[in-house]
Write a protein that holds these residues in place. Structure first.
Motif, PDB file in Angstrom:
ATOM      1  N   ASP A  72     -48.425  33.238 -86.448  1.00  0.00           N
ATOM      2  CA  ASP A  72     -48.242  33.035 -85.004  1.00  0.00           C
ATOM      3  C   ASP A  72     -49.526  33.367 -84.237  1.00  0.00           C
ATOM      4  O   ASP A  72     -49.571  33.236 -83.008  1.00  0.00           O
ATOM      5  N   PHE A  73     -50.566  33.785 -84.963  1.00  0.00           N
ATOM      6  CA  PHE A  73     -51.903  34.071 -84.435  1.00  0.00           C
ATOM      7  C   PHE A  73     -51.941  35.265 -83.471  1.00  0.00           C
ATOM      8  O   PHE A  73     -53.006  35.626 -83.011  1.00  0.00           O
ATOM      9  N   VAL A  74     -50.800  35.861 -83.188  1.00  0.00           N
ATOM     10  CA  VAL A  74     -50.766  37.083 -82.394  1.00  0.00           C
ATOM     11  C   VAL A  74     -50.635  38.291 -83.315  1.00  0.00           C
ATOM     12  O   VAL A  74     -51.265  39.333 -83.105  1.00  0.00           O
ATOM     13  N   SER A  75     -49.851  38.128 -84.364  1.00  0.00           N
ATOM     14  CA  SER A  75     -49.630  39.219 -85.311  1.00  0.00           C
ATOM     15  C   SER A  75     -50.865  39.542 -86.146  1.00  0.00           C
ATOM     16  O   SER A  75     -50.853  40.521 -86.916  1.00  0.00           O
ATOM     17  N   LEU A  76     -51.914  38.724 -86.017  1.00  0.00           N
ATOM     18  CA  LEU A  76     -53.170  39.042 -86.696  1.00  0.00           C
ATOM     19  C   LEU A  76     -53.732  40.378 -86.225  1.00  0.00           C
ATOM     20  O   LEU A  76     -54.427  41.075 -86.963  1.00  0.00           O
ATOM     21  N   TRP A  77     -53.441  40.703 -84.980  1.00  0.00           N
ATOM     22  CA  TRP A  77     -54.082  41.841 -84.318  1.00  0.00           C
ATOM     23  C   TRP A  77     -53.136  43.031 -84.254  1.00  0.00           C
ATOM     24  O   TRP A  77     -51.926  42.867 -84.147  1.00  0.00           O
ATOM     25  N   PRO A  78     -53.656  44.239 -84.254  1.00  0.00           N
ATOM     26  CA  PRO A  78     -52.794  45.417 -84.089  1.00  0.00           C
ATOM     27  C   PRO A  78     -52.059  45.366 -82.748  1.00  0.00           C
ATOM     28  O   PRO A  78     -52.565  44.800 -81.779  1.00  0.00           O
ATOM     29  N   ASN A  79     -50.874  45.944 -82.728  1.00  0.00           N
ATOM     30  CA  ASN A  79     -50.077  45.971 -81.498  1.00  0.00           C
ATOM     31  C   ASN A  79     -50.044  47.386 -80.938  1.00  0.00           C
ATOM     32  O   ASN A  79     -49.340  48.261 -81.461  1.00  0.00           O
ATOM     33  N   PRO A  80     -50.798  47.622 -79.858  1.00  0.00           N
ATOM     34  CA  PRO A  80     -50.837  48.983 -79.286  1.00  0.00           C
ATOM     35  C   PRO A  80     -49.502  49.457 -78.754  1.00  0.00           C
ATOM     36  O   PRO A  80     -49.324  50.658 -78.504  1.00  0.00           O
ATOM     37  N   ASP A  81     -48.559  48.529 -78.532  1.00  0.00           N
ATOM     38  CA  ASP A  81     -47.265  48.900 -77.968  1.00  0.00           C
ATOM     39  C   ASP A  81     -46.228  49.220 -79.038  1.00  0.00           C
ATOM     40  O   ASP A  81     -45.064  49.483 -78.719  1.00  0.00           O
ATOM     41  N   PRO A 131     -44.282  51.549 -81.470  1.00  0.00           N
ATOM     42  CA  PRO A 131     -44.053  53.000 -81.494  1.00  0.00           C
ATOM     43  C   PRO A 131     -44.882  53.666 -82.599  1.00  0.00           C
ATOM     44  O   PRO A 131     -44.938  53.186 -83.727  1.00  0.00           O
ATOM     45  N   GLY A 132     -45.536  54.746 -82.242  1.00  0.00           N
ATOM     46  CA  GLY A 132     -46.335  55.480 -83.201  1.00  0.00           C
ATOM     47  C   GLY A 132     -47.724  54.918 -83.429  1.00  0.00           C
ATOM     48  O   GLY A 132     -48.429  55.361 -84.343  1.00  0.00           O
ATOM     49  N   PHE A 133     -48.131  53.931 -82.610  1.00  0.00           N
ATOM     50  CA  PHE A 133     -49.462  53.357 -82.780  1.00  0.00           C
ATOM     51  C   PHE A 133     -50.538  54.423 -82.591  1.00  0.00           C
ATOM     52  O   PHE A 133     -50.487  55.218 -81.646  1.00  0.00           O
ATOM     53  N   ASP A 134     -51.507  54.408 -83.494  1.00  0.00           N
ATOM     54  CA  ASP A 134     -52.600  55.380 -83.432  1.00  0.00           C
ATOM     55  C   ASP A 134     -53.884  54.654 -83.038  1.00  0.00           C
ATOM     56  O   ASP A 134     -54.419  53.860 -83.829  1.00  0.00           O
ATOM     57  N   PRO A 135     -54.390  54.883 -81.832  1.00  0.00           N
ATOM     58  CA  PRO A 135     -55.602  54.180 -81.391  1.00  0.00           C
ATOM     59  C   PRO A 135     -56.822  54.487 -82.252  1.00  0.00           C
ATOM     60  O   PRO A 135     -57.797  53.725 -82.250  1.00  0.00           O
ATOM     61  N   HIS A 136     -56.756  55.574 -83.013  1.00  0.00           N
ATOM     62  CA  HIS A 136     -57.890  55.922 -83.862  1.00  0.00           C
ATOM     63  C   HIS A 136     -58.027  54.983 -85.064  1.00  0.00           C
ATOM     64  O   HIS A 136     -59.034  55.028 -85.771  1.00  0.00           O
ATOM     65  N   THR A 137     -57.005  54.161 -85.303  1.00  0.00           N
ATOM     66  CA  THR A 137     -57.098  53.195 -86.405  1.00  0.00           C
ATOM     67  C   THR A 137     -57.888  51.952 -86.009  1.00  0.00           C
ATOM     68  O   THR A 137     -58.208  51.138 -86.869  1.00  0.00           O
ATOM     69  N   LEU A 138     -58.189  51.807 -84.739  1.00  0.00           N
ATOM     70  CA  LEU A 138     -58.965  50.650 -84.278  1.00  0.00           C
ATOM     71  C   LEU A 138     -60.426  50.795 -84.690  1.00  0.00           C
ATOM     72  O   LEU A 138     -60.926  51.908 -84.864  1.00  0.00           O
ATOM     73  N   PRO A 139     -61.130  49.671 -84.839  1.00  0.00           N
ATOM     74  CA  PRO A 139     -62.546  49.740 -85.188  1.00  0.00           C
ATOM     75  C   PRO A 139     -63.340  50.482 -84.110  1.00  0.00           C
ATOM     76  O   PRO A 139     -62.925  50.546 -82.945  1.00  0.00           O
ATOM     77  N   PRO A 140     -64.481  51.040 -84.477  1.00  0.00           N
ATOM     78  CA  PRO A 140     -65.306  51.764 -83.505  1.00  0.00           C
ATOM     79  C   PRO A 140     -65.671  50.887 -82.310  1.00  0.00           C
ATOM     80  O   PRO A 140     -66.033  49.714 -82.465  1.00  0.00           O
ATOM     81  N   GLY A 141     -65.547  51.451 -81.119  1.00  0.00           N
ATOM     82  CA  GLY A 141     -65.936  50.733 -79.910  1.00  0.00           C
ATOM     83  C   GLY A 141     -64.877  49.795 -79.366  1.00  0.00           C
ATOM     84  O   GLY A 141     -65.089  49.142 -78.343  1.00  0.00           O
ATOM     85  N   VAL A 142     -63.713  49.720 -80.029  1.00  0.00           N
ATOM     86  CA  VAL A 142     -62.636  48.821 -79.586  1.00  0.00           C
ATOM     87  C   VAL A 142     -61.552  49.650 -78.917  1.00  0.00           C
ATOM     88  O   VAL A 142     -61.065  50.638 -79.475  1.00  0.00           O
ATOM     89  N   SER A 143     -61.164  49.242 -77.711  1.00  0.00           N
ATOM     90  CA  SER A 143     -60.133  49.965 -76.964  1.00  0.00           C
ATOM     91  C   SER A 143     -58.782  49.268 -77.094  1.00  0.00           C
ATOM     92  O   SER A 143     -58.699  48.110 -77.518  1.00  0.00           O
ATOM     93  N   GLU A 144     -57.737  49.974 -76.709  1.00  0.00           N
ATOM     94  CA  GLU A 144     -56.418  49.355 -76.675  1.00  0.00           C
ATOM     95  C   GLU A 144     -56.418  48.165 -75.715  1.00  0.00           C
ATOM     96  O   GLU A 144     -55.749  47.153 -75.970  1.00  0.00           O
TER      97      GLU A 144
END
Length: 358
Positions: free
Chosen positions: A187-196, A198-211
Motif C-alpha cells: 500500500d506504499f504507506v506501510s513501508l514507513w514506520p508509524n509514529p502513532d 502504541p509503544g512507538f520508540d522514536p529512537h528507532t528512527l534513523p539519525p536526523g529523522v523526526s517523527e
C-alpha cells in the motif's frame, strides 16, 4: 545504386531505418474510443537470411505517469544498435492505454477522471485484444488465427500488467523485461514506520529523522501511491494486491511451454533516494535508503522466481536511473532488450550455426 561515396560504402549498405506508423484503432467491443500507438515493422526476411523474430512482437507497457512517448529514445537506441550491426529485429509497439497520453478514456468508465473506472484485469483484456488486432492488421494478414510470441518491456505498473497477462494467457509471452516494477502487494504507506502505533520508540528512527518527517512521508505516499488514490487514467489499483499477493508467484508459462525469459531490473538506490528528495515527494534520503530501497530490493528478488531459474536474470541495477528507467537510461533499456532478444532466440541461432558448420 552508385552515389559517388564509395568510401562510405559500408554505411550505405546499412538497412534503412524503419518509419514508424503513428496511428490509432478502436478495440472490438469498445466502440467510440481510440487507442493511440506507435508501430515499427520488423526487419525484412529473405530466403537466405530469415528474420528469427518474424513471429514476435515487442510491446512496451507504460507505468501510470509516463505515456508511450517515454519509450521513444529507448526504441531509437535499440533500432540503431540492431541496424548498425546488421542484425534482425522484431516489430515494436508502444501504446497509450485508455485515459493515457493521446488515447481516449475507457468507454466503460462510469465516473470522470481521476477515478477508479476499471482495474488491471480490464487493462490486460484490452491489451490482448489490442495486440491481436495489431497482429492481424500488420503482421499476419493471411493467417490471423496465429498469435505472436510477445516480448513485454515494462515499467512500474506495466510489470504487474505483464505478469497478469502472461498468467491469464499462458504460452503467449516469450520474454519479459521488468524495469523497476511496482510493488503490487504494497500500500506504499506501510513501508514507513508509524509514529502513532502504541509503544512507538522514536529512537528507532534513523539519525536526523523526526517523527514529523515520517508522518509527512507517510501522508505524501498515501495521497499519491496508496491503492485508494484515483488517477487520471482511471486504472484502479484497489484489488491489485489481491490479484498479485506475492512477488514470487504465480509462476508463468511462456511461449512453447517453458517459463519466459526474464530480466528483473531495479532502480539505483542513490539516484532514487536523491530524486525522491529533490522531487515533489521531498522524502529525506535516509528514509528512502533505510526503508523503501530494501523493500523494493526484496520484492525484485521475488520476481526473479516467477519463471524457470535458468531463464531468469537479476535483479540487476540500472545505474544512474530512478523509478522511470526508460527516461533516465534509454541506452540501458536498449542494451537489456538486445540481451533479452539474444536469449529468446539463442537456441535457434545455435542450431542454425551448427547446421551451417559454424
Amino acid at each position: 545504386m552508385p552515389s559517388g561515396k564509395s568510401a562510405q560504402s559500408s554505411e550505405e549498405d546499412l538497412p534503412p531505418f524503419p518509419s514508424p506508423e503513428i496511428s490509432s484503432l478502436v478495440l472490438e467491443g469498445k466502440p467510440g474510443a481510440k487507442v493511440h500507438y506507435t508501430y515499427y515493422p520488423p526487419s525484412a526476411s529473405t530466403p537466405h537470411r530469415p528474420n528469427p523474430f518474424a513471429q514476435s512482437l515487442v510491446v512496451f507497457l507504460n507505468g501510470l505517469m509516463l505515456p508511450r512517448s517515454s519509450w521513444d529514445q529507448s526504441i531509437q537506441s535499440f533500432l540503431n544498435k540492431r541496424i548498425n550491426n546488421r542484425l534482425p529485429y522484431p516489430a515494436l509497439l508502444s501504446y497509450d492505454r485508455y485515459g493515457q497520453g493521446d488515447s481516449d478514456r475507457d468507454p466503460d468508465d462510469k465516473e470522470p477522471p481521476p477515478c477508479h473506472g476499471h482495474d488491471c484485469m480490464s487493462a490486460v483484456h484490452a491489451l490482448r485484444q489490442f495486440t491481436l488486432q495489431i497482429w492481424k492488421e500488420h503482421l499476419d494478414i493471411t493467417n490471423p488465427t496465429v498469435f505472436p510470441s510477445l516480448i513485454l518491456v515494462c515499467n512500474s505498473i506495466g510489470c504487474a500488467l505483464a505478469r497478469l497477462f502472461a498468467h491469464t494467457y499462458p504460452g503467449t509471452v516469450s520474454g519479459l523485461l521488468f524495469l523497476n516494477s511496482i510493488m503490487a502487494n504494497s500500500d506504499f504507506v506501510s513501508l514507513w514506520p508509524n509514529p502513532d502505533t502504541p509503544g512507538f520508540d522514536p529512537h528507532t528512527l534513523p539519525p536526523g529523522v523526526s517523527e514529523k518527517d515520517v508522518r509527512e512521508t507517510r501522508e505524501m505516499y498515501r495521497r499519491m501511491f496508496h491503492p485508494d488514490a484515483p488517477n487520471n487514467e482511471g486504472l484502479s489499483r484497489r484489488n491489485l494486491a489481491t490479484l498479485l499477493p506475492q512477488s514470487d508467484a504465480p509462476k508463468l508459462e511462456g511461449y512453447g511451454g517453458q517459463g519466459p525469459y526474464l530480466t528483473v531490473v531495479g532502480h539505483d538506490w542513490e539516484t532514487f533516494a536523491e530524486q525522491s528528495y529533490t522531487g515533489i515527494l521531498h522524502t529525506p534520503k535516509i528514509l528512502t535508503m533505510t526503508y523503501a530501497n530494501p523493500a523494493w530490493q526484496k520484492y525484485n528478488e521475488g520476481l526473479v522466481k516467477i519463471t524457470d531459474e535458468e531463464n531468469a536474470i537479476g535483479p540487476i541495477v540500472a545505474v544512474g536511473c530512478g523509478h522511470f528507467v526508460q527516461k533516465d537510461g534509454p541506452g540501458f533499456v536498449s542494451d537489456e532488450l538486445v540481451s533479452l532478444l539474444d536469449r529468446v532466440v539463442n537456441r535457434v541461432e545455435q542450431v542454425s550455426e551448427r547446421d551451417n558448420g559454424g
